[in-house]
Design a protein around this motif. Sequence first.
Motif, PDB file in Angstrom:
ATOM      1  N   ARG A  85       0.809  -1.386   0.098  1.00  0.00           N
ATOM      2  CA  ARG A  85       0.001  -0.052   0.062  1.00  0.00           C
ATOM      3  C   ARG A  85       0.846   1.299  -0.066  1.00  0.00           C
ATOM      4  NH1 ARG A  85      -4.730  -1.910   4.026  1.00  0.00           N
ATOM      5  NH2 ARG A  85      -5.780  -3.107   2.811  1.00  0.00           N
ATOM      6  N   GLY A 141      -7.273  -1.546   9.780  1.00  0.00           N
ATOM      7  CA  GLY A 141      -8.744  -1.348   9.889  1.00  0.00           C
ATOM      8  C   GLY A 141      -9.626  -2.564  10.288  1.00  0.00           C
ATOM      9  N   HIS A 214     -18.159   1.793   3.925  1.00  0.00           N
ATOM     10  CA  HIS A 214     -17.760   2.173   2.798  1.00  0.00           C
ATOM     11  C   HIS A 214     -17.370   0.955   1.610  1.00  0.00           C
ATOM     12  CE1 HIS A 214     -16.653   4.805  -0.660  1.00  0.00           C
ATOM     13  NE2 HIS A 214     -15.252   4.537  -0.548  1.00  0.00           N
ATOM     14  N   ASP A 242     -17.423   2.686   8.852  1.00  0.00           N
ATOM     15  CA  ASP A 242     -15.953   2.368   8.420  1.00  0.00           C
ATOM     16  C   ASP A 242     -15.873   2.939   7.109  1.00  0.00           C
ATOM     17  OD1 ASP A 242     -14.058   0.908   7.777  1.00  0.00           O
ATOM     18  OD2 ASP A 242     -15.131  -0.995   7.225  1.00  0.00           O
TER      19      ASP A 242
END
Length: 433
Positions: A85, A141, A214, A242
Amino acid sequence: MADERQQIPGTDQVLNAPEIALATARLGRQLVKQAVHAAQDKARAGEISPDEVIDEAATMLPKTASSLHRVLNATGVLLHTNLGRAPLSDAAVQALAEAAGTTDVELDLQTGQRGPRGAAAVQALLNAVPTAEAAHVVNNGAAALALVATVFARGKEIVLARGEMVEIGDHFRIPELLEATGARLREVGTTNRVHRQDYEAVLGPDTGFILKVHPSNFVVQGFTSSVPVVELAHLGVPVVADIGSGLLQPHPVLPDEPDATTALRQGASLVTASGDKLLGGPQAGLLLGKADLVHQLRRHPLARALRVDKLTLAALEATITGPPTPTEQALRQDPKTLLARAERLAQELSGAGIAARAQRTEATVGGGGAPGKVLPSAAVTLPERYARPLRTGRPPVLPRVEQGRCVLDLAALPADSDEVLRRAVLEARKCMS
Ligand SMILES: *Cc1c(COP(=O)(O)O)cnc(C)c1O
């Protein structure tokens, strides 16, 4: 030939050569020995002469004692999960290098007493998200969601729209993650549509909270409807949003992407997000929102199992307070500049006899953010057979392969990587006969 082979320097002799000895101090004996053996093998195979062994061993040394390589991301996907990422900003890298030693992560140097862990990173988050009363940072997350579900819905229900039951990657699914905490899911609506009444109909004493996820890696188009946070917030139960990608504020380039400040202003009690998506920082799970709820999250026994280390805290703080991250800069690249870079590179490579062309392309955000958003970009394209040697070269370059061409998209690459890219292509050509 046999005589020459006898002249190949022995392992100890190579290890004692000054530049190799220095590397041993930096990398450890085992890794250096591997490079020495590989260089000796090359000499035995006649690929190099015996007196080149020391130099060859030196060039074969890994850069660091970790086998993770820095890879040039030429995929045109800004946040590539398989490439780790978000690339960290220099500010974040320096911060984590500084924090890597013994640090005051949990100590107040003024008083000499124990201090709250990660207070500076939390304060940076609160400064950036004025609608948040409190914040907490966990491992990622998914950990943020797991903690929220455990604390507020274990043995109770999480109300979630069917169209928001997302698989985040590598077979991991948010609904399964939530159920693994001992919470029950109460699905509402259909794949394409959900209404406020659907939520209202299932709320009751068993409700832990409403979760608004989302859909960060897909788009549903056509006959669709969903209920925004601002409406869910009036139903009398906590709403957890979220938002996934970790934007702290609305982003001008990505107007459809949710952000923490807005979600909380619209009435979410808590927001969860990742640190290594659009925020452009280290892997982390951000929890922001109401002070009493965040306090309960922080004090739960599971919080200790999900806690982040000092490196993450240092990098996160520097990401938020420091200069624009590489991800932010990539989002704001001017397509004209990208095309000019691609044209110059293609010209230089063509000059060296390589069938390189420049072309306009479309890049994406990737990594669970802004699905469907097209970022105008540009690329140098090469014959497809360049893809493999580029990938296995030093530094490795990851292109995408499209319609029989190896596409080197510049969207995720800062301008100062063009020279590295040019050399990588020239090196890759050497691997082809
Ligand atoms: C990425 C994402 C997650 C998972 O976050 P990780 O940091 O990868 O654990 C959860 N929800 C949404 C909406 C996401 O986009």
